[in-house]
Design a protein around this motif. Structure first.
Motif, PDB file in Angstrom:
ATOM      1  N   GLN A   1       0.825  -1.195   0.000  1.00 30.83           N
ATOM      2  CA  GLN A   1       0.000   0.000   0.000  1.00 30.83           C
ATOM      3  C   GLN A   1       0.872   1.263   0.000  1.00 30.83           C
ATOM      4  O   GLN A   1       2.091   1.210   0.130  1.00 30.83           O
ATOM      5  CB  GLN A   1      -0.921  -0.008   1.218  1.00 30.83           C
ATOM      6  N   SER A   2       0.176   2.413  -0.081  1.00 26.75           N
ATOM      7  CA  SER A   2       0.858   3.695  -0.101  1.00 26.75           C
ATOM      8  C   SER A   2       1.368   4.066   1.279  1.00 26.75           C
ATOM      9  O   SER A   2       0.699   3.846   2.287  1.00 26.75           O
ATOM     10  CB  SER A   2      -0.104   4.772  -0.614  1.00 26.75           C
ATOM     11  N   ALA A   3       2.575   4.625   1.304  1.00 26.27           N
ATOM     12  CA  ALA A   3       3.151   5.145   2.543  1.00 26.27           C
ATOM     13  C   ALA A   3       3.387   6.644   2.372  1.00 26.27           C
ATOM     14  O   ALA A   3       2.987   7.239   1.373  1.00 26.27           O
ATOM     15  CB  ALA A   3       4.440   4.416   2.887  1.00 26.27           C
ATOM     16  N   SER A   4       4.058   7.266   3.326  1.00 26.47           N
ATOM     17  CA  SER A   4       4.203   8.720   3.329  1.00 26.47           C
ATOM     18  C   SER A   4       5.156   9.201   2.247  1.00 26.47           C
ATOM     19  O   SER A   4       5.822   8.414   1.570  1.00 26.47           O
ATOM     20  CB  SER A   4       4.683   9.183   4.700  1.00 26.47           C
ATOM     21  N   HIS A   5       5.252  10.530   2.114  1.00 24.15           N
ATOM     22  CA  HIS A   5       6.143  11.132   1.125  1.00 24.15           C
ATOM     23  C   HIS A   5       7.600  10.942   1.546  1.00 24.15           C
ATOM     24  O   HIS A   5       7.888  10.519   2.657  1.00 24.15           O
ATOM     25  CB  HIS A   5       5.833  12.619   0.969  1.00 24.15           C
ATOM     26  N   GLN A   6       8.526  11.278   0.619  1.00 20.70           N
ATOM     27  CA  GLN A   6       9.950  11.154   0.934  1.00 20.70           C
ATOM     28  C   GLN A   6      10.736  12.347   0.395  1.00 20.70           C
ATOM     29  O   GLN A   6      10.403  12.917  -0.641  1.00 20.70           O
ATOM     30  CB  GLN A   6      10.545   9.857   0.364  1.00 20.70           C
ATOM     31  N   TYR A   7      11.782  12.728   1.140  1.00 27.98           N
ATOM     32  CA  TYR A   7      12.836  13.616   0.687  1.00 27.98           C
ATOM     33  C   TYR A   7      14.120  12.808   0.806  1.00 27.98           C
ATOM     34  O   TYR A   7      14.442  12.313   1.885  1.00 27.98           O
ATOM     35  CB  TYR A   7      12.937  14.867   1.559  1.00 27.98           C
ATOM     36  N   ALA A   8      14.874  12.647  -0.282  1.00 29.05           N
ATOM     37  CA  ALA A   8      16.035  11.766  -0.227  1.00 29.05           C
ATOM     38  C   ALA A   8      17.196  12.321  -1.039  1.00 29.05           C
ATOM     39  O   ALA A   8      17.004  12.913  -2.112  1.00 29.05           O
ATOM     40  CB  ALA A   8      15.674  10.368  -0.758  1.00 29.05           C
ATOM     41  N   PHE A   9      18.403  12.142  -0.504  1.00 24.64           N
ATOM     42  CA  PHE A   9      19.614  12.310  -1.307  1.00 24.64           C
ATOM     43  C   PHE A   9      19.723  11.062  -2.174  1.00 24.64           C
ATOM     44  O   PHE A   9      19.690   9.938  -1.660  1.00 24.64           O
ATOM     45  CB  PHE A   9      20.842  12.440  -0.414  1.00 24.64           C
ATOM     46  N   THR A  10      19.840  11.247  -3.469  1.00 21.54           N
ATOM     47  CA  THR A  10      19.762  10.115  -4.384  1.00 21.54           C
ATOM     48  C   THR A  10      20.991  10.020  -5.269  1.00 21.54           C
ATOM     49  O   THR A  10      21.395  11.004  -5.900  1.00 21.54           O
ATOM     50  CB  THR A  10      18.507  10.221  -5.278  1.00 21.54           C
ATOM     51  N   ASP A  11      21.586   8.847  -5.295  1.00 22.14           N
ATOM     52  CA  ASP A  11      22.675   8.580  -6.215  1.00 22.14           C
ATOM     53  C   ASP A  11      22.137   8.528  -7.635  1.00 22.14           C
ATOM     54  O   ASP A  11      21.119   7.889  -7.897  1.00 22.14           O
ATOM     55  CB  ASP A  11      23.330   7.234  -5.853  1.00 22.14           C
ATOM     56  N   SER A  12      22.785   9.227  -8.548  1.00 21.91           N
ATOM     57  CA  SER A  12      22.504   9.087  -9.980  1.00 21.91           C
ATOM     58  C   SER A  12      21.065   9.432 -10.337  1.00 21.91           C
ATOM     59  O   SER A  12      20.256   8.567 -10.655  1.00 21.91           O
ATOM     60  CB  SER A  12      22.830   7.661 -10.433  1.00 21.91           C
ATOM     61  N   GLY A  13      20.750  10.729 -10.303  1.00 20.26           N
ATOM     62  CA  GLY A  13      19.411  11.161 -10.662  1.00 20.26           C
ATOM     63  C   GLY A  13      19.177  11.252 -12.151  1.00 20.26           C
ATOM     64  O   GLY A  13      18.051  11.144 -12.616  1.00 20.26           O
ATOM     65  N   LEU A  14      20.238  11.456 -12.932  1.00 19.77           N
ATOM     66  CA  LEU A  14      20.095  11.580 -14.382  1.00 19.77           C
ATOM     67  C   LEU A  14      20.748  10.411 -15.108  1.00 19.77           C
ATOM     68  O   LEU A  14      20.103   9.744 -15.916  1.00 19.77           O
ATOM     69  CB  LEU A  14      20.700  12.896 -14.871  1.00 19.77           C
TER      70      LEU A  14
END
Length: 348
Positions: free
Chosen positions: A41-54
């Motif tokens: 099911q759906s969980a809460s939103h996220q803010y994340a530092f992400t490796d390799s966005g492009l």
């Protein structure tokens, strides 16, 4: 991709060269929903530092030696890594998990032996409107369906012909690597490309069996599936239009067809915008479907460094869990999820 040579040597009147190259890509990712993998099911939103966005962070070496008579010995070793923690990522879990092959290049074509991309994956890549960006692109739908199978192919032998009258063919066979069982892990792929002026047409197929030595790799690349793709690309001046159809069929499970289209436009030499839509439908169950749409803006600070911003949304129905980002949001819940990514990429 930028590159810089760091050494040349001469042996028996033949010239050799080795080039070190790489990409370092980091981004911040936001999605208004996440997937609870326990409940589905759906969980809460996220803010994340992400490796390799492009594009995937990586480093590698490629080299060539002139053998005379128009022939060259060539090789390439390429490793994926995470800019977030320095660990292995964006490959199949091995040190040189992206590419590790040696071959011969001549006017009669190119032969490679070792871990390499399949003609099927390369055809899907060429027809993708956002060039397989790690956020909101055909790479997300590819990995959602079959993970890295057909992308990283161990034990492979391939041949690519020269382009003749606009036509170029490629074929690959990958051995399973299991003694006494030739079919376990066996993979093969072929493609045919036609190029005339600004028009390029691509068609490719893939077939792979489960098992084999690749099943023991950290991220197995032996999903048993049949793939087909047809794509078209047309470029005139600063505008490129792309459209494609790709099938991922796993017997007894799903038969997903992905329809995509989109465009990229060079606003200025330093500023580029692209956008695409990917519609996925399961031919075995019409209730399973999704729509992914995204757009991205890239600004070049220099020849080697760009900043970028991407936004998109995905709507899932039934048992479909199409995501928005390869890293941190590959699978998303039923309903509509929106997200955005901003980052910086440096090539060397």
């Amino acid at each position: 991709m930028g590159a810089c040579a760091f050494g040349t040597a001469q042996h028996a009147n033949a010239q050799s060269s080795v080039t070190l190259y790489g990409i370092v890509d980091a981004s911040l990712l936001y999605t208004n929903k996440t997937l609870n993998t326990t409940t589905g099911q759906s969980a809460s939103h996220q803010y994340a530092f992400t490796d390799s966005g492009l594009t995937g962070s990586r480093f590698g070496m490629r080299g060539a030696e002139d053998l005379g008579g128009g022939m060259r010995a060539i090789f390439q070793l390429e490793s994926g890594f995470s800019v977030a923690n320095g660990g292995l990522n964006n490959s199949n879990g091995n040190l040189f998990g992206r590419q590790a092959w040696v071959g011969i290049d001549s006017r009669y074509g190119t032969v490679k032996a070792g871990l390499q991309f399949s003609p099927f994956f390369l055809s899907v890549y060429d027809s993708d409107p956002r060039e397989m960006a790690y956020f909101g692109s055909g790479l997300v739908t590819y990995l959602n369906n079959v993970y890295v199978t057909g992308l990283f192919n161990p034990n492979g032998i391939s041949y690519t012909s020269p382009e003749i009258a606009g036509l170029q063919a490629s074929g690959m066979f990958a051995f399973g690597g299991t003694a006494g069982d030739f079919q376990a892990g066996r993979q093969y792929s072929a493609s045919l490309r036609y190029h005339f002026g600004g028009l390029t047409l691509d068609g490719a197929l893939y077939s792979g069996n489960a098992g084999g030595s690749a099943a023991s790799i950290a991220i197995p690349s032996v999903v048993e599936f049949v793939g087909r793709t047809l794509g078209a690309r047309y470029t005139f001046d600063r505008l490129t239009l792309k459209a494609s159809y790709t099938q991922y069929k796993v017997a007894g499970s799903f038969n997903n067809r992905v329809y995509s289209g989109g465009a990229s436009f060079g606003i200025t030499p330093a500023l580029n915008i692209d956008a695409g839509v990917w519609v996925t439908r399961d031919a075995n169950d019409g209730a399973n479907n999704s729509i992914l749409a995204s757009t991205g803006l890239e600004y070049s600070l220099s020849k080697a460094t760009i900043t970028y911003a991407q936004v998109g949304f995905v709507t899932n129905h039934g048992g479909m869990h199409t995501g928005l980002s390869v890293n941190n949001a590959l699978d998303l819940p039923t309903g509509t999820t929106a997200g955005a990514s901003i980052g910086i990429r440096h090539t060397f």
